[in-house]
Design a protein around this motif. Structure first.
Motif, PDB file in Angstrom:
ATOM      1  N   CYS A 182       1.446   5.176  -6.251  1.00 55.22           N
ATOM      2  CA  CYS A 182       0.432   4.130  -6.092  1.00 55.22           C
ATOM      3  C   CYS A 182       0.045   3.561  -7.447  1.00 55.22           C
ATOM      4  O   CYS A 182      -0.195   4.299  -8.397  1.00 55.22           O
ATOM      5  CB  CYS A 182      -0.824   4.696  -5.420  1.00 55.22           C
ATOM      6  N   GLU A 238       2.856  16.343  -1.158  1.00 56.33           N
ATOM      7  CA  GLU A 238       1.865  15.425  -1.741  1.00 56.33           C
ATOM      8  C   GLU A 238       1.486  15.953  -3.122  1.00 56.33           C
ATOM      9  O   GLU A 238       1.222  17.129  -3.281  1.00 56.33           O
ATOM     10  CB  GLU A 238       0.633  15.391  -0.825  1.00 56.33           C
ATOM     11  N   GLU A 270      -3.229   8.106   7.773  1.00 53.82           N
ATOM     12  CA  GLU A 270      -2.353   6.946   7.943  1.00 53.82           C
ATOM     13  C   GLU A 270      -2.290   6.506   9.404  1.00 53.82           C
ATOM     14  O   GLU A 270      -1.263   6.014   9.894  1.00 53.82           O
ATOM     15  CB  GLU A 270      -0.975   7.217   7.295  1.00 53.82           C
ATOM     16  N   ASP A 296       4.874  12.123  -1.523  1.00 53.30           N
ATOM     17  CA  ASP A 296       3.749  11.196  -1.545  1.00 53.30           C
ATOM     18  C   ASP A 296       3.079  11.395  -2.902  1.00 53.30           C
ATOM     19  O   ASP A 296       2.231  12.257  -3.081  1.00 53.30           O
ATOM     20  CB  ASP A 296       2.780  11.510  -0.394  1.00 53.30           C
ATOM     21  N   ALA A 320       0.983   9.475  -4.578  1.00 53.05           N
ATOM     22  CA  ALA A 320      -0.078   8.480  -4.805  1.00 53.05           C
ATOM     23  C   ALA A 320      -0.708   8.705  -6.187  1.00 53.05           C
ATOM     24  O   ALA A 320      -1.000   7.758  -6.908  1.00 53.05           O
ATOM     25  CB  ALA A 320      -1.128   8.583  -3.706  1.00 53.05           C
ATOM     26  N   ARG A 321      -0.917   9.977  -6.538  1.00 56.06           N
ATOM     27  CA  ARG A 321      -1.491  10.305  -7.848  1.00 56.06           C
ATOM     28  C   ARG A 321      -0.513  11.167  -8.669  1.00 56.06           C
ATOM     29  O   ARG A 321      -0.915  12.087  -9.362  1.00 56.06           O
ATOM     30  CB  ARG A 321      -2.824  11.045  -7.665  1.00 56.06           C
ATOM     31  N   HIS A 339      -2.090  13.471   3.418  1.00 59.49           N
ATOM     32  CA  HIS A 339      -2.501  12.094   3.679  1.00 59.49           C
ATOM     33  C   HIS A 339      -1.667  11.480   4.793  1.00 59.49           C
ATOM     34  O   HIS A 339      -2.202  10.809   5.680  1.00 59.49           O
ATOM     35  CB  HIS A 339      -2.349  11.277   2.386  1.00 59.49           C
ATOM     36  N   ASN A 398      -4.810  15.229  -2.494  1.00 58.20           N
ATOM     37  CA  ASN A 398      -6.130  14.593  -2.388  1.00 58.20           C
ATOM     38  C   ASN A 398      -7.186  15.539  -1.807  1.00 58.20           C
ATOM     39  O   ASN A 398      -8.215  15.801  -2.424  1.00 58.20           O
ATOM     40  CB  ASN A 398      -5.965  13.334  -1.517  1.00 58.20           C
ATOM     41  N   SER A 423       0.819  -1.218   0.000  1.00 56.72           N
ATOM     42  CA  SER A 423       0.000   0.000   0.000  1.00 56.72           C
ATOM     43  C   SER A 423       0.847   1.260   0.000  1.00 56.72           C
ATOM     44  O   SER A 423       2.044   1.224   0.324  1.00 56.72           O
ATOM     45  CB  SER A 423      -0.907   0.028   1.246  1.00 56.72           C
ATOM     46  N   GLY A 424       0.184   2.363  -0.322  1.00 63.94           N
ATOM     47  CA  GLY A 424       0.854   3.661  -0.301  1.00 63.94           C
ATOM     48  C   GLY A 424       1.105   4.125   1.123  1.00 63.94           C
ATOM     49  O   GLY A 424       2.048   4.877   1.386  1.00 63.94           O
ATOM     50  N   THR A 425       0.262   3.700   2.030  1.00 62.61           N
ATOM     51  CA  THR A 425       0.521   4.001   3.439  1.00 62.61           C
ATOM     52  C   THR A 425       1.861   3.390   3.834  1.00 62.61           C
ATOM     53  O   THR A 425       2.685   4.033   4.492  1.00 62.61           O
ATOM     54  CB  THR A 425      -0.622   3.446   4.328  1.00 62.61           C
ATOM     55  N   ASN A 468       4.864   5.322   2.225  1.00 60.11           N
ATOM     56  CA  ASN A 468       5.082   6.600   2.919  1.00 60.11           C
ATOM     57  C   ASN A 468       5.686   6.378   4.303  1.00 60.11           C
ATOM     58  O   ASN A 468       6.623   7.074   4.705  1.00 60.11           O
ATOM     59  CB  ASN A 468       3.754   7.361   3.089  1.00 60.11           C
ATOM     60  N   LYS A 523      -4.446   3.319  -7.632  1.00 59.48           N
ATOM     61  CA  LYS A 523      -5.386   4.445  -7.756  1.00 59.48           C
ATOM     62  C   LYS A 523      -5.772   4.542  -9.240  1.00 59.48           C
ATOM     63  O   LYS A 523      -6.245   3.580  -9.787  1.00 59.48           O
ATOM     64  CB  LYS A 523      -4.732   5.731  -7.252  1.00 59.48           C
TER      65      LYS A 523
HETATM   66  C1  LIG Z   1      -4.429   6.664  -1.415  1.00 64.35           C
HETATM   67  C2  LIG Z   1      -3.373   7.552  -0.959  1.00 64.35           C
HETATM   68  C3  LIG Z   1      -2.241   7.046  -0.312  1.00 64.35           C
HETATM   69  C4  LIG Z   1      -2.012   5.594  -0.023  1.00 64.35           C
HETATM   70  O1  LIG Z   1      -3.116   4.920   0.399  1.00 64.35           O
HETATM   71  P1  LIG Z   1      -3.228   3.343   0.530  1.00 64.35           P
HETATM   72  O2  LIG Z   1      -4.689   3.158   0.589  1.00 64.35           O
HETATM   73  O3  LIG Z   1      -2.507   2.970   1.753  1.00 64.35           O
HETATM   74  O4  LIG Z   1      -2.595   2.717  -0.683  1.00 64.35           O
HETATM   75  C5  LIG Z   1      -1.250   7.949   0.056  1.00 64.35           C
HETATM   76  N1  LIG Z   1      -1.366   9.254  -0.206  1.00 64.35           N
HETATM   77  C6  LIG Z   1      -2.433   9.767  -0.836  1.00 64.35           C
HETATM   78  C7  LIG Z   1      -2.478  11.229  -1.125  1.00 64.35           C
HETATM   79  C8  LIG Z   1      -3.478   8.943  -1.228  1.00 64.35           C
HETATM   80  O5  LIG Z   1      -4.534   9.463  -1.852  1.00 64.35           O
END
Ligand SMILES: *Cc1c(COP(=O)(O)O)cnc(C)c1O
Length: 339
Positions: free
Chosen positions: A197, A136, A89, A169, A171-172, A84, A140, A58-60, A63, A200
């Motif tokens: 990620c 980030e 987290e 981070d 993720a996107r 995030h 998000n 996972s992205g969590t 990070n 996503k």
């Molecule tokens: C989704 C997301 C993550 C990681 O989330 P996981 O659900 O753990 O994969 C990290 N940062 C941002 C900004 C996100 O949107």
């Protein structure tokens, strides 16, 4: 037809992705012997001009591993108040690393060198040591706003001059890059570590990658094991990620176009109070208090087979993605206009 706009994590693997997964050559990744994972890690590292990469569930986790390898307990990291890593987290910054966060109010979730500089602690006995800055991209909670290299460069220079690590981070991150038309290699230069990620907008069922130097990733592998993320024949999943990186990046701009169509439709309604600027694939808007609460709006859309996420008492978030088709877009616009 059920339309799901709760998140871009709701996508399911396509036939072609499933085929790539079924054919993946696998092995025990704790022994470094999974060819599909090794290929994905090498491919992503190359893409961003980094020495090495680490595949995680996972992205969590990516990070949190980054925070762990860049800090010592008792340190402080600097991030935006909406980030995030701080909000979503589970308190991992303190739980995993014994680190505290200095929260900065950025501009639509984005920090600048000028802002950050004021929050770096001088070396005094009674002050916490600042050791890490985390950005980030896209943001998000700020409607998918993104950074340009022009903004990142001075932040990177500041961190270097002050001896701070800089983590992204991302993720996107690809949503940002298709808008700015900047390359992964260019952005890779400015960060010590980057998390991306695959699950996503890229449409893989599972997985994130941490990118960095050989030494950082070696440390990261150890932390991943401690966090319980040492997987075995996970190459079946990594193959989906590799497929996603090779096939699903450019098409993200279609998600952005669809998001803007939704933005325009919302602007014409009587129940929307305000909409955050739509930069990429995230639409966040506030409902007029006398019309709907977030919860009521969520219910109303559910009755019309559209799933969305209330993001606060009067706030709604919608996210466009790979499985949100033109037909679904037309249907959603129709429903939004009828309410
Ligand atoms: C989704 C997301 C993550 C990681 O989330 P996981 O659900 O753990 O994969 C990290 N940062 C941002 C900004 C996100 O949107």
């Amino acid at each position: 037809m059920i339309i799901d706009l709760r998140s871009d994590t709701v996508t399911k693997p396509s036939e072609a992705m499933l085929e790539a997964m079924m054919k993946a050559p696998v092995g025990d990744d704790v022994f470094n012997e999974d060819p599909a994972i090794n290929e994905l890690e090498a491919y992503a590292a190359e893409m961003f001009g980094k020495e090495s990469a680490l595949y995680c569930p996972s992205g969590t986790m990516t990070n949190q591993i980054a925070i762990k390898i860049h800090t010592q307990p008792g340190d402080e990291l600097i991030c935006d108040v909406n980030s995030h890593i701080y909000n979503y987290e589970g308190g991992g910054i303190s739980f995993n690393s014994g680190v505290q966060a200095k929260l900065v109010h950025g501009e639509e979730g984005r920090l600048s060198a000028g802002l950050i500089e004021g929050f770096i602690n001088p070396d005094l006995d009674w002050l916490t040591r600042t050791s890490l800055v985390s950005l980030e991209n896209t943001v998000n909670r700020a409607g998918g706003s993104y950074y340009t290299l022009e903004r990142i460069k001075p932040i990177s220079e500041l961190c270097k001059s002050k001896g701070l690590a800089l983590h992204l981070d991302g993720a996107r991150l690809f949503n940002a890059l298709v808008e700015t038309k900047e390359s992964p290699k260019e952005i890779g230069k400015y960060f010590d570590t980057i998390s991306i990620c695959l699950s996503k907008g890229l449409g893989a069922p599972v997985g994130s990658l941490l990118l960095g130097t050989k030494e950082q990733i070696k440390k990261g592998r150890k932390v991943r094991k401690v966090f319980g993320g040492g997987m075995r024949q996970a190459g079946f999943l990594a193959a989906a990620g590799l497929y996603a990186l090779k096939n699903n990046v450019e098409r993200l701009s279609e998600d952005h176009k669809k998001a803007r169509v939704l933005e325009n439709a919302l602007q014409e309604t009587s129940y929307v109070d305000s909409i955050l600027p739509v930069y990429t694939n995230i639409i966040i808007f506030n409902l007029k208090k006398d019309k709907y609460t977030g919860e009521a709006f969520e219910k109303k859309l559910a009755e019309n087979n559209i799933k969305i996420a209330a993001f606060g008492k009067q706030t709604i978030r919608m996210v466009t993605h790979l499985d949100f088709t033109d037909e679904m877009l037309a249907q959603t616009v129709k429903v939004l206009k009828q309410l």
